[in-house]
Design a protein around this motif. Structure first.
Motif, PDB file in Angstrom:
ATOM      1  N   MET A 296       0.825  -1.206   0.000  1.00 39.67           N
ATOM      2  CA  MET A 296       0.000   0.000   0.000  1.00 39.67           C
ATOM      3  C   MET A 296       0.861   1.259   0.000  1.00 39.67           C
ATOM      4  SD  MET A 296      -2.954  -1.195   2.697  1.00 39.67           S
ATOM      5  CE  MET A 296      -3.806   0.377   2.646  1.00 39.67           C
ATOM      6  N   ALA A 297       1.975   1.220   0.742  1.00 42.82           N
ATOM      7  CA  ALA A 297       2.874   2.381   0.775  1.00 42.82           C
ATOM      8  C   ALA A 297       3.460   2.645  -0.600  1.00 42.82           C
ATOM      9  CB  ALA A 297       3.982   2.157   1.802  1.00 42.82           C
ATOM     10  N   GLY A 298       3.841   1.578  -1.313  1.00 41.25           N
ATOM     11  CA  GLY A 298       4.373   1.746  -2.656  1.00 41.25           C
ATOM     12  C   GLY A 298       3.350   2.340  -3.605  1.00 41.25           C
ATOM     13  N   LYS A 299       2.103   1.850  -3.519  1.00 42.47           N
ATOM     14  CA  LYS A 299       1.042   2.378  -4.381  1.00 42.47           C
ATOM     15  C   LYS A 299       0.730   3.830  -4.037  1.00 42.47           C
ATOM     16  CE  LYS A 299      -1.217  -2.106  -5.142  1.00 42.47           C
ATOM     17  NZ  LYS A 299      -2.394  -2.960  -4.824  1.00 42.47           N
ATOM     18  N   ALA A 300       0.703   4.144  -2.754  1.00 48.88           N
ATOM     19  CA  ALA A 300       0.426   5.525  -2.336  1.00 48.88           C
ATOM     20  C   ALA A 300       1.527   6.466  -2.808  1.00 48.88           C
ATOM     21  CB  ALA A 300       0.273   5.595  -0.819  1.00 48.88           C
ATOM     22  N   ALA A 301       2.775   6.022  -2.710  1.00 50.31           N
ATOM     23  CA  ALA A 301       3.898   6.863  -3.126  1.00 50.31           C
ATOM     24  C   ALA A 301       3.823   7.193  -4.607  1.00 50.31           C
ATOM     25  CB  ALA A 301       5.222   6.167  -2.798  1.00 50.31           C
ATOM     26  N   LYS A 302       3.360   6.244  -5.412  1.00 44.70           N
ATOM     27  CA  LYS A 302       3.233   6.488  -6.850  1.00 44.70           C
ATOM     28  C   LYS A 302       2.171   7.546  -7.147  1.00 44.70           C
ATOM     29  CE  LYS A 302       4.831   1.990  -8.584  1.00 44.70           C
ATOM     30  NZ  LYS A 302       5.326   1.449  -7.318  1.00 44.70           N
ATOM     31  N   LEU A 303       1.152   7.644  -6.276  1.00 45.25           N
ATOM     32  CA  LEU A 303       0.086   8.625  -6.489  1.00 45.25           C
ATOM     33  C   LEU A 303       0.485  10.020  -6.010  1.00 45.25           C
ATOM     34  CD1 LEU A 303      -3.044   6.519  -5.440  1.00 45.25           C
ATOM     35  CD2 LEU A 303      -2.336   7.142  -7.756  1.00 45.25           C
ATOM     36  N   GLY A 304       1.485  10.095  -5.153  1.00 44.01           N
ATOM     37  CA  GLY A 304       1.933  11.403  -4.678  1.00 44.01           C
ATOM     38  C   GLY A 304       2.162  11.402  -3.174  1.00 44.01           C
ATOM     39  N   PHE A 305       2.950  12.364  -2.722  1.00 43.11           N
ATOM     40  CA  PHE A 305       3.321  12.416  -1.305  1.00 43.11           C
ATOM     41  C   PHE A 305       2.101  12.582  -0.407  1.00 43.11           C
ATOM     42  CE2 PHE A 305       4.819  14.757   2.488  1.00 43.11           C
ATOM     43  CZ  PHE A 305       5.699  13.800   2.983  1.00 43.11           C
ATOM     44  N   GLU A 306       1.086  13.343  -0.871  1.00 43.42           N
ATOM     45  CA  GLU A 306      -0.091  13.548  -0.029  1.00 43.42           C
ATOM     46  C   GLU A 306      -0.834  12.248   0.232  1.00 43.42           C
ATOM     47  OE1 GLU A 306      -1.373  14.541  -4.279  1.00 43.42           O
ATOM     48  OE2 GLU A 306       0.397  14.759  -2.997  1.00 43.42           O
ATOM     49  N   TRP A 307      -0.794  11.307  -0.715  1.00 45.61           N
ATOM     50  CA  TRP A 307      -1.406   9.997  -0.506  1.00 45.61           C
ATOM     51  C   TRP A 307      -0.625   9.196   0.532  1.00 45.61           C
ATOM     52  CZ3 TRP A 307      -5.978   8.162  -2.447  1.00 45.61           C
ATOM     53  CH2 TRP A 307      -6.575   8.941  -3.439  1.00 45.61           C
ATOM     54  N   LEU A 308       0.693   9.328   0.488  1.00 51.36           N
ATOM     55  CA  LEU A 308       1.527   8.629   1.465  1.00 51.36           C
ATOM     56  C   LEU A 308       1.259   9.162   2.865  1.00 51.36           C
ATOM     57  CD1 LEU A 308       3.711   6.402   1.316  1.00 51.36           C
ATOM     58  CD2 LEU A 308       5.424   8.212   1.303  1.00 51.36           C
ATOM     59  N   VAL A 309       1.084  10.464   2.976  1.00 53.95           N
ATOM     60  CA  VAL A 309       0.796  11.063   4.275  1.00 53.95           C
ATOM     61  C   VAL A 309      -0.576  10.610   4.784  1.00 53.95           C
ATOM     62  CG1 VAL A 309       0.391  13.244   5.473  1.00 53.95           C
ATOM     63  CG2 VAL A 309       2.297  13.040   3.881  1.00 53.95           C
ATOM     64  N   GLN A 310      -1.550  10.502   3.887  1.00 61.42           N
ATOM     65  CA  GLN A 310      -2.860   9.991   4.295  1.00 61.42           C
ATOM     66  C   GLN A 310      -2.769   8.553   4.789  1.00 61.42           C
ATOM     67  OE1 GLN A 310      -6.427  11.089   1.819  1.00 61.42           O
ATOM     68  NE2 GLN A 310      -4.870  12.003   0.494  1.00 61.42           N
ATOM     69  N   LEU A 311      -1.912   7.744   4.149  1.00 62.60           N
ATOM     70  CA  LEU A 311      -1.701   6.372   4.616  1.00 62.60           C
ATOM     71  C   LEU A 311      -1.096   6.375   6.014  1.00 62.60           C
ATOM     72  CD1 LEU A 311      -1.807   3.334   4.070  1.00 62.60           C
ATOM     73  CD2 LEU A 311       0.442   3.521   2.975  1.00 62.60           C
ATOM     74  N   VAL A 312      -0.173   7.296   6.273  1.00 63.98           N
ATOM     75  CA  VAL A 312       0.396   7.450   7.620  1.00 63.98           C
ATOM     76  C   VAL A 312      -0.720   7.708   8.629  1.00 63.98           C
ATOM     77  CG1 VAL A 312       1.776   8.979   9.090  1.00 63.98           C
ATOM     78  CG2 VAL A 312       2.681   8.215   6.892  1.00 63.98           C
ATOM     79  N   ALA A 313      -1.648   8.600   8.274  1.00 68.31           N
ATOM     80  CA  ALA A 313      -2.741   8.948   9.182  1.00 68.31           C
ATOM     81  C   ALA A 313      -3.625   7.738   9.464  1.00 68.31           C
ATOM     82  CB  ALA A 313      -3.576  10.081   8.590  1.00 68.31           C
ATOM     83  N   LEU A 314      -3.963   6.979   8.440  1.00 65.08           N
ATOM     84  CA  LEU A 314      -4.840   5.818   8.617  1.00 65.08           C
ATOM     85  C   LEU A 314      -4.141   4.716   9.407  1.00 65.08           C
ATOM     86  CD1 LEU A 314      -6.454   5.672   5.064  1.00 65.08           C
ATOM     87  CD2 LEU A 314      -7.490   6.507   7.181  1.00 65.08           C
ATOM     88  N   LEU A 315      -2.870   4.477   9.103  1.00 62.77           N
ATOM     89  CA  LEU A 315      -2.127   3.460   9.836  1.00 62.77           C
ATOM     90  C   LEU A 315      -1.939   3.868  11.290  1.00 62.77           C
ATOM     91  CD1 LEU A 315      -0.560   0.778   9.753  1.00 62.77           C
ATOM     92  CD2 LEU A 315       1.481   2.088   9.134  1.00 62.77           C
ATOM     93  N   SER A 316      -1.764   5.159  11.525  1.00 61.04           N
ATOM     94  CA  SER A 316      -1.572   5.651  12.887  1.00 61.04           C
ATOM     95  C   SER A 316      -2.798   5.374  13.746  1.00 61.04           C
ATOM     96  CB  SER A 316      -1.270   7.155  12.855  1.00 61.04           C
ATOM     97  OG  SER A 316      -0.855   7.621  14.120  1.00 61.04           O
TER      98      SER A 316
END
Length: 379
Positions: A296-316
């Motif tokens: 999921m982190a790899g897929k989010a990173a491909k979509l952009g940094f803001e997606w990766l940050v949203q994944l951080v929020a959900l995982l947190s």
């Protein structure tokens, strides 16, 4: 060599495309969690021996002026704060080590502190995870606003739960399961996690409220990252004509309030999922471990940094919620023991604590094994 370098260091390589985003996501979540324990522990006057990101052998580190060892360890699947007097990284008491403490060390040892200080220090880890999610959502809502649509029905799919319940095109959702809704996303949120549950819907039709009952059925969909997820649906469609989609802008205070509300919704949905999972009403493949998080982190990173940050929020949120489960050696297990101690007015005996710690550790290891199996073979 010219072919090897792009394969290893290219944007779509395993290292850059998956491993680095995974380590970024996990490290931020773990660091914030452990920093919660550390900061509140220090505020309560508790001595800290070590702050580690990761487990196992130390890769590198340093000592600060308070004598705390800050380090990065070899296994990047967690972290810990070791307080003075702890037997191990799970903050279990050690009577032998406590007996050997000097008078100065005893004053700052974790297990010599009042219950409220210990409980507050333990709770701070999950609390900081929730605060991280609130902070991320606050920034996202402030910068991007929020896309919303009116809770209107544009189409009812034939032979769907909505069609059988008598919901009609042009109806407007007013309440779902007793909860008032303002947007179509509210309807989706309240329905998606309740497959197989009969839900009462209050609809506005021709100026009058109509009450119907429908039972969501499972449907497999792709989420924003391209993962297959199973959600509950009743078979209604919203469109641009009746939904009047728009973006709501927020002031910083408004974004904060909306972020708190959204974080609360995620916590509630997470709790609902685990309740249903325990009784066998949720798909086991919706749970994943490090491999799924990395994907999921790899897929989010491909979509952009803001997606990766949203994944951080959900995982947190997920990490914070899991750590509050009343299972030793999780934070919730410690809080359970402190609650018992407060009631009986004495610490729980070491024999009882050890038995529960062993049982809890088996449960935690079993859960970890389960999600690893899901990652590699089960799904």
């Amino acid at each position: 060599m010219s072919e090897i370098l792009p394969a290893v260091f290219g944007v779509n390589s395993l290292l850059v495309g998956t491993i680095i985003p995974f380590l970024f996501v996990l490290t931020v979540v773990v660091f914030v969690h452990e920093m919660g324990h550390y900061l509140v522990g220090r505020w309560c006057g508790i001595g800290v021996q070590a702050f580690s990101i990761g487990f196992g052998p130390e890769l590198f580190g340093f000592n600060d002026r308070h004598g705390t060892r800050w380090k990065l360890s070899a296994i990047p699947l967690g972290g810990y704060v070791k307080f003075v007097g702890d037997m191990n990284v799970t903050s279990a008491p050690d009577s032998t080590e406590t007996a050997n403490l000097t008078d100065e060390e005893r004053k700052v040892a974790f297990h010599t502190q009042p219950i409220w200080k210990r409980a507050l220090t333990v709770f701070a880890g999950p609390a900081f995870n929730f605060l991280l999610t609130i902070a991320v959502f606050t920034v996202m809502f402030s910068v991007y606003g929020r896309f919303v649509a009116e809770p209107m029905v544009a189409e009812v799919r034939p032979d769907s739960p909505a069609a059988r319940a008598g919901i009609l095109p042009g109806d407007r959702f007013v309440r779902v399961g007793g909860t008032r809704v303002e947007t179509f996303a509210d309807v989706q949120r309240l329905v998606s996690g309740r497959t197989g549950d009969a839900i009462e819907f209050v609809m506005l039709r021709d100026g009058k409220e109509v009450t119907v009952n429908a039972t969501p059925e499972v449907m497999e969909q792709k989420d924003a990252l391209g993962n297959n997820v199973k959600v509950g649906v009743i078979g209604v469609v919203n469109n641009e004509q009746v939904g009047q989609p728009r973006v709501i802008s927020y002031s910083p205070p408004g974004a904060l309030l909306e972020a708190v509300y959204e974080t609360g919704n995620i916590i509630a949905r997470t709790g609902q999922f685990f309740q249903r999972f325990v009784v066998g009403r949720e798909d086991k493949c919706q749970l994943g471990g490090p491999v799924k998080i990395a994907d999921m982190a790899g897929k989010a990173a491909k979509l952009g940094f803001e997606w990766l940050v949203q994944l951080v929020a959900l995982l947190s949120v997920g990490i914070g919620f899991l750590n509050l489960l009343p299972i030793p050696p999780l934070d919730g297990g410690h809080l359970l023991f402190y609650g018992v101690e407060a009631v009986i007015r004495r610490p729980v005996s070491e024999r009882v604590m050890e038995a529960f710690y062993r049982l809890g550790m088996l449960l935690v290891l079993g859960f970890m094994g389960f999600v690893f199996w899901n990652d590699l073979f089960g799904c």
